[in-house]
Design an enzyme around this catalytic site. Structure first.
Site, short mmCIF file in Angstrom:
data_model
loop_
_atom_site.label_atom_id
_atom_site.label_comp_id
_atom_site.label_asym_id
_atom_site.label_seq_id
_atom_site.Cartn_x
_atom_site.Cartn_y
_atom_site.Cartn_z
N HIS A 1 30.40 16.53 59.95
CA HIS A 1 31.61 16.40 60.77
C HIS A 1 31.88 17.67 61.57
CE1 HIS A 1 32.47 12.90 58.06
NE2 HIS A 1 32.80 12.39 59.24
N VAL B 1 28.90 18.66 67.08
CA VAL B 1 27.74 17.90 67.55
C VAL B 1 27.96 16.41 67.30
CG1 VAL B 1 25.22 17.70 67.50
CG2 VAL B 1 26.30 19.91 67.03
N HIS C 1 38.05 12.76 68.02
CA HIS C 1 38.37 11.82 66.94
C HIS C 1 38.21 12.41 65.52
CE1 HIS C 1 34.08 11.37 66.37
NE2 HIS C 1 34.35 10.73 65.24
N ASP C 2 37.48 13.51 65.35
CA ASP C 2 37.33 14.12 64.02
C ASP C 2 37.79 15.58 64.04
OD1 ASP C 2 36.43 12.18 62.20
OD2 ASP C 2 34.36 12.33 62.90
ZN LIG Z 1 33.46 10.58 63.31
#
Ligand SMILES: [Zn+2]
Length: 404
Positions: free
Chosen positions: A139, A142, A179-180
């Site tokens: 996570h 990249v 999103h992360d």
């Molecule tokens: Zn993700």
């Protein structure tokens, strides 16, 4: 300068999240990370020709000259499903997420259309990239760049390309890139059982996804990227709705809604809420598309995600906590984790996506998915037969034997 570490998902159990995945040589990274942030941003400030008041220059001019040619060449095929994001990240000196997202926003004409301020946009993207933990095996920035590239591939699919507005595309790309954001490298159950403050803050519900979203909103407000747009709060809300859809524990909810729409053939992409739903599904696909990539790319992602799971398992063991499913390196192999993930999570989602978007790309993705699953199954069988012979075989050895 910047206030260092003014946000973050780090502290838990008195252990600093920043050191969770750091190797021996990068232990005690706090000062190094601060320097890195200042250094990388200043370097970009100095090298960016965009900041010399020429907003219509090709954004690739900001790349180091040595790598410019190769990275530029790769970006000509940024819509290819075989795009090697690992190579691109190396060619851009670890700035893959910034360059890829900038290039896509530019390519879609969104910078011009929404009159985005170049300085604010670059600052926003650099901060986004910096807030991913590059110590996480999986996570990290990249992965975010990979999801953004996959999202771009889906946005170009005929059904979406014909109906999405420029605003939808802007949201889709930004949601993919963020999103992360600030992912700590451990999952929600871990945060809950260690009484992490984020679990309390978000009442044990979509804890990570809420944090990714609020972190993205924090950066949008800090950089004032959208301060010239009328619907700033609506952008924030829609971004949240997209990022929250990536919560894998809610997959069945989204999947059955998708299935119902497809069964009744009632998706009307002229309708803004239906377009938003399709964007949610596209982002979900982009987020878990690793098993649908060509083997050489897919295999690398599998190794990275398993490394992150097993690392969580090691921390759980160390702190005498119950070991989370898939995280025990003694009870699982890369192959077994992948086969389960493909069978119960990836295949059902991509089968519906292919019904919705019946294109060559969808067939390509399903093709890779089948081949990759067969490879992992062969490796798992080999692994088991060796284990029965009381021999130990690492995944790497099994992999080599399968490829021979
Ligand atoms: Zn993700």
């Amino acid at each position: 300068g910047f206030e260092p570490e003014r946000r973050g998902s780090h502290p838990y159990l008195g252990v600093d999240f920043r050191t969770l995945h750091s190797r021996a040589e990068s232990a005690g990274t706090i000062p190094a990370r601060r320097i890195q942030r200042l250094f990388s941003f200043q370097r970009h400030l100095l090298s960016s020709r965009l900041l010399r008041g020429a907003p219509h220059l090709n954004p690739l001019h900001i790349l180091d000259e040595d790598y410019c040619g190769q990275a530029k060449c790769m970006l000509e095929k940024v819509g290819s499903w075989n795009f090697d994001i690992f190579l691109f990240d190396r060619l851009t000196n670890g700035n893959g997420l910034v360059f890829l997202t900038f290039n896509l926003l530019n390519q879609y004409g969104l910078i011009e259309l929404f009159q985005l301020d170049m300085v604010k946009l670059r600052r926003f993207l650099v901060l986004v990239q910096e807030d991913y933990h590059n110590q996480n095996p999986y996570h990290n920035a990249v992965h975010a760049a990979d999801v953004t590239q996959a999202m771009h591939c889906y946005l170009r699919e005929p059904k979406l390309a014909e109906s999405l507005t420029s605003f939808d595309i802007l949201l889709g790309l930004l949601a993919a890139a963020t999103h992360d954001l600030d992912h700590p490298g451990v999952n929600q159950p871990f945060l809950i059982k260690t009484n992490h403050y984020l679990a309390a803050l978000y009442r044990n519900t979509s804890v990570l996804e809420n944090h990714h979203w609020r972190s993205a909103v924090g950066l949008l407000r800090e950089t004032e990227l959208f301060s010239n747009l009328p619907a700033e709060d609506s952008i924030e809300r829609q971004l949240g709705s997209l990022i929250l859809a990536t919560d894998i524990s809610r997959q069945n909810e989204y999947l059955s809604r998708f299935r119902t729409h497809l069964d009744e053939n009632d998706l009307c992409l002229g309708n803004a809420s239906h377009r938003h739903f399709v964007l949610q599904m596209a982002l979900k696909c982009a987020d878990i598309c690793n098993p649908c990539r060509p083997w050489e790319l897919s295999k690398q992602w599998s190794e990275k995600v398993t490394e992150e799971f097993f690392h969580q398992g090691d921390i759980e063991k160390k702190h005498k906590l119950e070991i989370s499913p898939l995280c025990d390196s003694e009870a699982n192999t890369i192959a077994s984790v992948q086969i389960g993930f493909m069978t119960y999570v990836v295949e059902p989602l991509f089968a519906e996506w292919a019904r919705f978007s019946d294109t060559r790309l969808s067939q390509t993705m399903l093709g890779h998915l089948g081949l990759n699953k067969a490879s992992w199954s062969a490796m798992e069988a080999l692994y088991k037969s060796h284990n029965n012979d009381k021999q130990t075989l690492t995944d790497t050895q099994a992999l080599k034997q399968c490829q021979n």
